[in-house]
Scaffold this motif. Structure first.
Motif, mmCIF file in Angstrom:
data_model
loop_
_atom_site.group_PDB
_atom_site.id
_atom_site.type_symbol
_atom_site.label_atom_id
_atom_site.label_comp_id
_atom_site.label_asym_id
_atom_site.label_seq_id
_atom_site.Cartn_x
_atom_site.Cartn_y
_atom_site.Cartn_z
ATOM 1 N N ALA A 87 0.827 -1.209 0.000
ATOM 2 C CA ALA A 87 0.000 0.000 0.000
ATOM 3 C C ALA A 87 0.859 1.256 0.000
ATOM 4 O O ALA A 87 0.504 2.271 -0.613
ATOM 5 C CB ALA A 87 -0.934 -0.005 1.204
ATOM 6 N N ILE A 88 2.019 1.189 0.668
ATOM 7 C CA ILE A 88 2.936 2.333 0.675
ATOM 8 C C ILE A 88 3.583 2.509 -0.693
ATOM 9 O O ILE A 88 3.627 3.617 -1.250
ATOM 10 C CB ILE A 88 4.019 2.145 1.763
ATOM 11 N N LEU A 89 4.065 1.396 -1.256
ATOM 12 C CA LEU A 89 4.807 1.482 -2.509
ATOM 13 C C LEU A 89 3.930 1.844 -3.696
ATOM 14 O O LEU A 89 4.408 2.470 -4.649
ATOM 15 C CB LEU A 89 5.549 0.158 -2.771
ATOM 16 N N ASP A 90 2.659 1.449 -3.674
ATOM 17 C CA ASP A 90 1.806 1.800 -4.814
ATOM 18 C C ASP A 90 1.004 3.083 -4.590
ATOM 19 O O ASP A 90 0.165 3.463 -5.402
ATOM 20 C CB ASP A 90 0.882 0.647 -5.211
ATOM 21 N N GLY A 91 1.264 3.759 -3.467
ATOM 22 C CA GLY A 91 0.688 5.085 -3.255
ATOM 23 C C GLY A 91 -0.646 5.133 -2.553
ATOM 24 O O GLY A 91 -1.201 6.221 -2.341
ATOM 25 N N ARG A 92 -1.195 3.981 -2.157
ATOM 26 C CA ARG A 92 -2.459 4.021 -1.424
ATOM 27 C C ARG A 92 -2.266 4.611 -0.037
ATOM 28 O O ARG A 92 -3.175 5.223 0.521
ATOM 29 C CB ARG A 92 -3.059 2.613 -1.339
ATOM 30 N N LEU A 93 -1.104 4.406 0.535
ATOM 31 C CA LEU A 93 -0.719 5.076 1.774
ATOM 32 C C LEU A 93 0.305 6.152 1.416
ATOM 33 O O LEU A 93 1.308 5.864 0.764
ATOM 34 C CB LEU A 93 -0.103 4.081 2.762
ATOM 35 N N LYS A 94 0.064 7.370 1.845
ATOM 36 C CA LYS A 94 0.898 8.501 1.463
ATOM 37 C C LYS A 94 1.985 8.762 2.501
ATOM 38 O O LYS A 94 1.859 8.380 3.676
ATOM 39 C CB LYS A 94 0.043 9.765 1.305
ATOM 40 N N ILE A 95 3.059 9.428 2.071
ATOM 41 C CA ILE A 95 4.124 9.831 2.975
ATOM 42 C C ILE A 95 3.540 10.707 4.088
ATOM 43 O O ILE A 95 2.732 11.606 3.834
ATOM 44 C CB ILE A 95 5.219 10.610 2.214
ATOM 45 N N ASN A 96 3.935 10.435 5.315
ATOM 46 C CA ASN A 96 3.499 11.147 6.532
ATOM 47 C C ASN A 96 2.058 10.824 6.939
ATOM 48 O O ASN A 96 1.552 11.401 7.900
ATOM 49 C CB ASN A 96 3.648 12.667 6.377
ATOM 50 N N THR B 33 1.779 6.032 14.453
ATOM 51 C CA THR B 33 2.685 5.387 13.502
ATOM 52 C C THR B 33 2.447 5.996 12.134
ATOM 53 O O THR B 33 1.330 5.979 11.622
ATOM 54 C CB THR B 33 2.449 3.869 13.462
ATOM 55 N N PHE B 34 3.523 6.529 11.526
ATOM 56 C CA PHE B 34 3.403 7.276 10.287
ATOM 57 C C PHE B 34 4.235 6.643 9.173
ATOM 58 O O PHE B 34 5.279 6.033 9.427
ATOM 59 C CB PHE B 34 3.858 8.721 10.486
ATOM 60 N N VAL B 35 3.773 6.822 7.942
ATOM 61 C CA VAL B 35 4.503 6.355 6.763
ATOM 62 C C VAL B 35 5.696 7.269 6.535
ATOM 63 O O VAL B 35 5.564 8.501 6.555
ATOM 64 C CB VAL B 35 3.596 6.348 5.523
#
Length: 247
Positions: free
Chosen positions: A24-33, A76-78
Protein backbone atom coordinates in the motif's frame (compact mmCIF):
# COMPACT_ATOMS: atom_id res chain seq x y z
CA UNK A 1 -6.24 5.46 2.96
CA UNK A 2 -7.18 2.16 1.31
CA UNK A 3 -5.97 -1.16 2.69
CA UNK A 4 -7.07 -4.68 1.94
CA UNK A 5 -8.29 -6.07 5.26
CA UNK A 6 -9.30 -9.46 3.84
CA UNK A 7 -8.41 -12.20 6.27
CA UNK A 8 -4.89 -13.50 5.79
CA UNK A 9 -3.79 -17.10 5.57
CA UNK A 10 -2.39 -18.43 8.84
CA UNK A 11 1.30 -19.10 8.87
CA UNK A 12 3.67 -16.14 8.92
CA UNK A 13 0.77 -13.79 9.62
CA UNK A 14 2.94 -10.87 10.70
CA UNK A 15 4.90 -11.07 7.44
CA UNK A 16 1.70 -11.13 5.39
CA UNK A 17 0.32 -8.09 7.19
CA UNK A 18 3.64 -6.26 6.79
CA UNK A 19 3.66 -7.13 3.07
CA UNK A 20 0.10 -5.86 2.72
CA UNK A 21 0.94 -2.49 4.27
CA UNK A 22 4.24 -2.29 2.37
CA UNK A 23 2.44 -2.76 -0.95
CA UNK A 24 0.00 0.00 0.00
CA UNK A 25 2.94 2.33 0.67
CA UNK A 26 4.81 1.48 -2.51
CA UNK A 27 1.81 1.80 -4.81
CA UNK A 28 0.69 5.08 -3.26
CA UNK A 29 -2.46 4.02 -1.42
CA UNK A 30 -0.72 5.08 1.77
CA UNK A 31 0.90 8.50 1.46
CA UNK A 32 4.12 9.83 2.98
CA UNK A 33 3.50 11.15 6.53
CA UNK A 34 0.04 9.52 6.64
CA UNK A 35 -0.90 8.07 10.02
CA UNK A 36 -1.63 4.34 10.16
CA UNK A 37 -4.62 3.02 12.14
CA UNK A 38 -3.86 2.16 15.75
CA UNK A 39 -2.63 -1.32 16.68
CA UNK A 40 -6.06 -2.10 18.09
CA UNK A 41 -7.80 -1.02 14.90
CA UNK A 42 -5.38 -2.91 12.65
CA UNK A 43 -5.86 -6.03 14.77
CA UNK A 44 -9.62 -5.74 14.46
CA UNK A 45 -9.60 -5.07 10.71
CA UNK A 46 -7.15 -7.88 9.91
CA UNK A 47 -8.74 -10.25 12.44
CA UNK A 48 -5.47 -10.91 14.25
CA UNK A 49 -3.95 -10.27 17.68
CA UNK A 50 -2.25 -7.04 18.71
CA UNK A 51 1.14 -8.79 19.28
CA UNK A 52 0.97 -9.99 15.66
CA UNK A 53 0.25 -6.43 14.51
CA UNK A 54 3.17 -5.22 16.61
CA UNK A 55 5.48 -7.74 14.94
CA UNK A 56 4.28 -6.64 11.48
CA UNK A 57 4.99 -3.01 12.35
CA UNK A 58 8.47 -3.92 13.58
CA UNK A 59 9.18 -5.49 10.19
CA UNK A 60 8.11 -2.31 8.42
CA UNK A 61 10.14 -0.12 10.78
CA UNK A 62 13.22 -2.25 10.06
CA UNK A 63 12.72 -1.45 6.37
CA UNK A 64 12.51 2.29 7.19
CA UNK A 65 8.96 2.44 5.84
CA UNK A 66 7.20 3.58 9.03
CA UNK A 67 8.12 5.54 12.13
CA UNK A 68 6.45 5.80 15.53
CA UNK A 69 6.07 9.18 17.22
CA UNK A 70 5.03 9.81 20.81
CA UNK A 71 2.89 12.54 22.29
CA UNK A 72 -0.65 13.83 21.78
CA UNK A 73 -0.17 14.00 18.01
CA UNK A 74 1.84 10.81 17.89
CA UNK A 75 1.16 7.48 16.26
CA UNK A 76 2.68 5.39 13.50
CA UNK A 77 3.40 7.28 10.29
CA UNK A 78 4.50 6.36 6.76
CA UNK A 79 8.08 7.46 6.08
CA UNK A 80 9.66 8.49 2.83
CA UNK A 81 11.76 5.45 1.85
CA UNK A 82 15.38 6.05 2.78
CA UNK A 83 17.82 4.93 0.03
CA UNK A 84 20.57 4.11 2.52
CA UNK A 85 18.19 2.08 4.67
CA UNK A 86 16.75 0.18 1.74
CA UNK A 87 20.20 -0.37 0.29
CA UNK A 88 21.44 -1.61 3.64
CA UNK A 89 18.90 -4.41 3.55
CA UNK A 90 20.02 -5.40 0.04
CA UNK A 91 23.68 -5.17 1.04
CA UNK A 92 23.20 -7.49 4.02
CA UNK A 93 21.65 -10.09 1.72
CA UNK A 94 24.41 -9.65 -0.88
CA UNK A 95 27.12 -10.04 1.76
CA UNK A 96 25.53 -13.30 2.89
CA UNK A 97 25.33 -14.56 -0.70
CA UNK A 98 28.98 -13.74 -1.32
CA UNK A 99 29.94 -15.38 1.96
CA UNK A 100 28.30 -18.68 1.02
CA UNK A 101 29.84 -18.64 -2.46
CA UNK A 102 26.75 -17.74 -4.50
CA UNK A 103 28.88 -15.30 -6.53
CA UNK A 104 32.41 -16.10 -7.67
CA UNK A 105 35.22 -13.57 -8.08
CA UNK A 106 34.80 -13.36 -11.86
CA UNK A 107 31.16 -12.32 -11.44
CA UNK A 108 32.05 -9.75 -8.81
CA UNK A 109 34.89 -8.24 -10.85
CA UNK A 110 32.71 -8.14 -13.96
CA UNK A 111 29.91 -6.44 -12.05
CA UNK A 112 32.33 -3.83 -10.74
CA UNK A 113 33.98 -3.35 -14.13
CA UNK A 114 30.68 -2.64 -15.91
CA UNK A 115 28.90 -0.59 -13.24
CA UNK A 116 31.80 1.40 -11.81
CA UNK A 117 32.93 2.32 -15.32
CA UNK A 118 29.64 4.20 -15.72
CA UNK A 119 30.39 6.03 -12.47
CA UNK A 120 33.87 6.93 -13.73
CA UNK A 121 32.47 8.47 -16.91
CA UNK A 122 29.85 10.48 -15.05
CA UNK A 123 32.28 11.47 -12.30
CA UNK A 124 34.69 12.84 -14.90
CA UNK A 125 31.91 15.11 -16.13
CA UNK A 126 30.01 15.93 -12.93
CA UNK A 127 32.40 15.83 -9.95
CA UNK A 128 32.70 18.63 -7.40
CA UNK A 129 35.72 19.60 -5.32
CA UNK A 130 34.15 17.89 -2.31
CA UNK A 131 34.37 14.46 -3.92
CA UNK A 132 37.92 15.10 -5.17
CA UNK A 133 38.96 16.18 -1.67
CA UNK A 134 37.38 13.07 -0.15
CA UNK A 135 39.28 10.82 -2.56
CA UNK A 136 42.53 12.72 -1.91
CA UNK A 137 42.08 12.27 1.85
CA UNK A 138 41.67 8.51 1.45
CA UNK A 139 44.76 8.25 -0.76
CA UNK A 140 46.75 10.14 1.89
CA UNK A 141 45.55 7.71 4.56
CA UNK A 142 46.33 4.71 2.35
CA UNK A 143 49.86 6.06 1.73
CA UNK A 144 50.62 6.23 5.46
CA UNK A 145 52.64 3.21 6.59
CA UNK A 146 51.04 3.50 10.04
CA UNK A 147 47.61 2.71 8.59
CA UNK A 148 46.49 -0.77 9.66
CA UNK A 149 45.15 -3.37 7.25
CA UNK A 150 41.66 -2.84 8.64
CA UNK A 151 41.89 0.95 8.21
CA UNK A 152 43.27 0.53 4.69
CA UNK A 153 40.32 -1.67 3.69
CA UNK A 154 37.81 0.79 5.19
CA UNK A 155 39.54 3.64 3.36
CA UNK A 156 39.31 1.71 0.10
CA UNK A 157 35.54 1.48 0.52
CA UNK A 158 35.29 5.21 1.28
CA UNK A 159 37.42 6.06 -1.78
CA UNK A 160 35.07 4.21 -4.11
CA UNK A 161 32.03 5.56 -2.27
CA UNK A 162 33.29 9.09 -3.04
CA UNK A 163 33.87 8.12 -6.66
CA UNK A 164 30.26 6.97 -6.96
CA UNK A 165 29.00 10.15 -5.29
CA UNK A 166 30.98 12.15 -7.84
CA UNK A 167 28.71 10.77 -10.55
CA UNK A 168 26.01 13.05 -9.07
CA UNK A 169 23.33 10.54 -10.02
CA UNK A 170 20.95 9.47 -7.25
CA UNK A 171 19.55 6.27 -8.84
CA UNK A 172 23.07 5.14 -9.75
CA UNK A 173 24.25 5.87 -6.22
CA UNK A 174 21.46 3.65 -4.92
CA UNK A 175 22.27 0.87 -7.40
CA UNK A 176 25.97 0.97 -6.51
CA UNK A 177 25.39 0.66 -2.77
CA UNK A 178 25.68 -3.12 -2.80
CA UNK A 179 28.78 -3.07 -5.00
CA UNK A 180 30.58 -0.63 -2.70
CA UNK A 181 29.35 -1.83 0.69
CA UNK A 182 29.31 -5.62 0.08
CA UNK A 183 31.50 -6.63 -2.85
CA UNK A 184 34.53 -4.44 -2.08
CA UNK A 185 34.81 -5.42 1.63
CA UNK A 186 34.50 -9.12 0.79
CA UNK A 187 37.21 -8.85 -1.89
CA UNK A 188 39.44 -6.89 0.49
CA UNK A 189 39.14 -9.57 3.16
CA UNK A 190 40.48 -12.15 0.73
CA UNK A 191 43.37 -10.23 -0.89
CA UNK A 192 44.44 -7.99 2.01
CA UNK A 193 47.65 -9.88 2.80
CA UNK A 194 48.66 -10.55 -0.80
CA UNK A 195 48.20 -7.17 -2.46
CA UNK A 196 50.81 -4.45 -2.47
CA UNK A 197 49.39 -1.32 -0.92
CA UNK A 198 51.53 0.98 -3.03
CA UNK A 199 50.17 -0.58 -6.21
CA UNK A 200 46.60 0.10 -5.05
CA UNK A 201 47.53 3.67 -4.07
CA UNK A 202 49.15 4.27 -7.47
CA UNK A 203 46.04 3.08 -9.30
CA UNK A 204 43.74 5.06 -7.01
CA UNK A 205 45.78 8.18 -7.73
CA UNK A 206 45.63 7.54 -11.48
CA UNK A 207 41.87 7.18 -11.19
CA UNK A 208 41.57 10.40 -9.19
CA UNK A 209 43.73 12.41 -11.59
CA UNK A 210 41.76 11.18 -14.61
CA UNK A 211 38.51 12.27 -12.96
CA UNK A 212 40.03 15.60 -11.95
CA UNK A 213 41.14 16.12 -15.54
CA UNK A 214 37.67 15.17 -16.82
CA UNK A 215 39.22 12.36 -18.87
CA UNK A 216 36.53 9.68 -18.77
CA UNK A 217 38.40 7.09 -20.81
CA UNK A 218 41.56 7.41 -18.72
CA UNK A 219 39.45 6.98 -15.59
CA UNK A 220 37.90 3.79 -16.97
CA UNK A 221 41.33 2.51 -17.99
CA UNK A 222 42.66 3.11 -14.45
CA UNK A 223 39.66 1.29 -13.00
CA UNK A 224 40.25 -1.68 -15.31
CA UNK A 225 43.91 -1.83 -14.27
CA UNK A 226 42.85 -1.81 -10.62
CA UNK A 227 40.33 -4.61 -11.11
CA UNK A 228 42.78 -6.68 -13.16
CA UNK A 229 45.27 -6.31 -10.30
CA UNK A 230 42.69 -7.39 -7.71
CA UNK A 231 41.76 -10.42 -9.81
CA UNK A 232 45.45 -11.39 -10.04
CA UNK A 233 45.86 -10.98 -6.27
CA UNK A 234 42.78 -13.11 -5.67
CA UNK A 235 44.22 -15.90 -7.82
CA UNK A 236 47.57 -15.61 -6.04
CA UNK A 237 45.82 -15.82 -2.66
CA UNK A 238 43.97 -18.98 -3.66
CA UNK A 239 47.18 -20.54 -4.98
CA UNK A 240 48.99 -19.76 -1.74
CA UNK A 241 46.18 -21.30 0.29
CA UNK A 242 46.23 -24.42 -1.87
CA UNK A 243 50.00 -24.73 -1.46
CA UNK A 244 49.71 -24.46 2.33
CA UNK A 245 46.98 -27.10 2.38
CA UNK A 246 49.05 -29.45 0.20
CA UNK A 247 52.06 -28.98 2.43
Amino acid sequence: MVLNYDSVVRGSVAKQVADSIREAILDGRLKINERLPTEEELARRYGISRPTVREALKRLAAQNLIQSKRGPSGGTFVMRPDPAGLSGTITAAATLLVGVGAFDIDEIITARRETEAICCRLAAANHTQDELSAMEAEIALQSDSATSDEEFCASDVRFHRALVRASRNGPLDLMMYTVIEAFIPITNMIVVRMRERQQVVTLHRALLEAIRGRDAEAAVAALEQLLDYLRAMYSATLSARAARSAG
